[in-house]
Write a protein that holds these residues in place. Sequence first.
Motif, mmCIF file in Angstrom:
data_model
loop_
_atom_site.group_PDB
_atom_site.id
_atom_site.type_symbol
_atom_site.label_atom_id
_atom_site.label_comp_id
_atom_site.label_asym_id
_atom_site.label_seq_id
_atom_site.Cartn_x
_atom_site.Cartn_y
_atom_site.Cartn_z
ATOM 1 N N ARG A 238 43.767 40.298 42.240
ATOM 2 C CA ARG A 238 43.711 41.722 42.548
ATOM 3 C C ARG A 238 42.925 42.452 41.467
ATOM 4 N NH1 ARG A 238 48.064 44.980 40.106
ATOM 5 N NH2 ARG A 238 49.379 43.575 38.894
ATOM 6 N N THR A 239 42.444 43.630 41.834
ATOM 7 C CA THR A 239 41.718 44.484 40.915
ATOM 8 C C THR A 239 42.668 45.531 40.356
ATOM 9 O OG1 THR A 239 39.661 44.197 42.139
ATOM 10 C CG2 THR A 239 39.782 46.097 40.684
ATOM 11 N N ASN B 108 37.962 45.717 50.319
ATOM 12 C CA ASN B 108 38.617 46.414 49.212
ATOM 13 C C ASN B 108 40.118 46.186 49.208
ATOM 14 O OD1 ASN B 108 36.319 47.637 48.106
ATOM 15 N ND2 ASN B 108 36.380 49.246 49.645
ATOM 16 N N ASP C 223 40.281 49.694 38.146
ATOM 17 C CA ASP C 223 38.941 49.814 38.730
ATOM 18 C C ASP C 223 37.920 48.765 38.317
ATOM 19 O OD1 ASP C 223 39.574 51.954 40.366
ATOM 20 O OD2 ASP C 223 39.176 53.400 38.768
ATOM 21 N N ARG D 124 44.536 45.997 46.157
ATOM 22 C CA ARG D 124 43.077 45.978 46.034
ATOM 23 C C ARG D 124 42.659 44.556 45.698
ATOM 24 N NH1 ARG D 124 40.676 49.954 42.117
ATOM 25 N NH2 ARG D 124 38.815 49.010 42.960
ATOM 26 N N SER E 66 40.877 36.580 46.302
ATOM 27 C CA SER E 66 42.055 37.251 46.861
ATOM 28 C C SER E 66 43.265 36.356 47.078
ATOM 29 C CB SER E 66 41.738 38.001 48.158
ATOM 30 O OG SER E 66 40.819 39.034 47.908
#
Length: 165
Positions: free
Chosen positions: A112-113, A61, A116, A84, A89
């Motif tokens: 990245r996130t 995460n 959500d 996140r 990544s």
Amino acid sequence: MRRELAVAIVLGISGVHGALAQTTFTPATGPSCKDESTDELGLWTCPGPAGYVVSFADEGNIVSITIAPRSAIEKVSGPTAQWRGAGKSFGEKVQWIMRGGVPRAAVIRTWRTVDDAKELQELSVFAISGAKACLVGSVDVHADKANDAALARAQQAADAGCPRK
């Protein structure tokens, strides 16, 4: 010089004056990197120029990156940046901006996130001031002339260094 010019043309950075002689690339993954991963944590360190290294961590995460001289990497109090993670990544290479043979900034593709669910792919720009490094900004890879914008930001970061707190 021909190789650097070819790389600049491929990356779309040929219009940035003075950048070619001060830019170098190193891998962000692969056989030159030291892998210390476990089942729960991806952790590897890759060599950069002039005794610097980049340490990557991927917990699933949360991901992080730490940039420092090899002799100081274990003493750094925390990661240079963390976020996140999403998908991959980290990109395949690090672009270093050099001043007098010493790294002063770096650019790496990151994922990245946000919100959500949305995955954002960026060129993250880091300033390097001796043993300290800091995230100074990012450029969405889908923006017009993203490579040019990231390199220009890195050139500024190389001259300015990390902000004093």
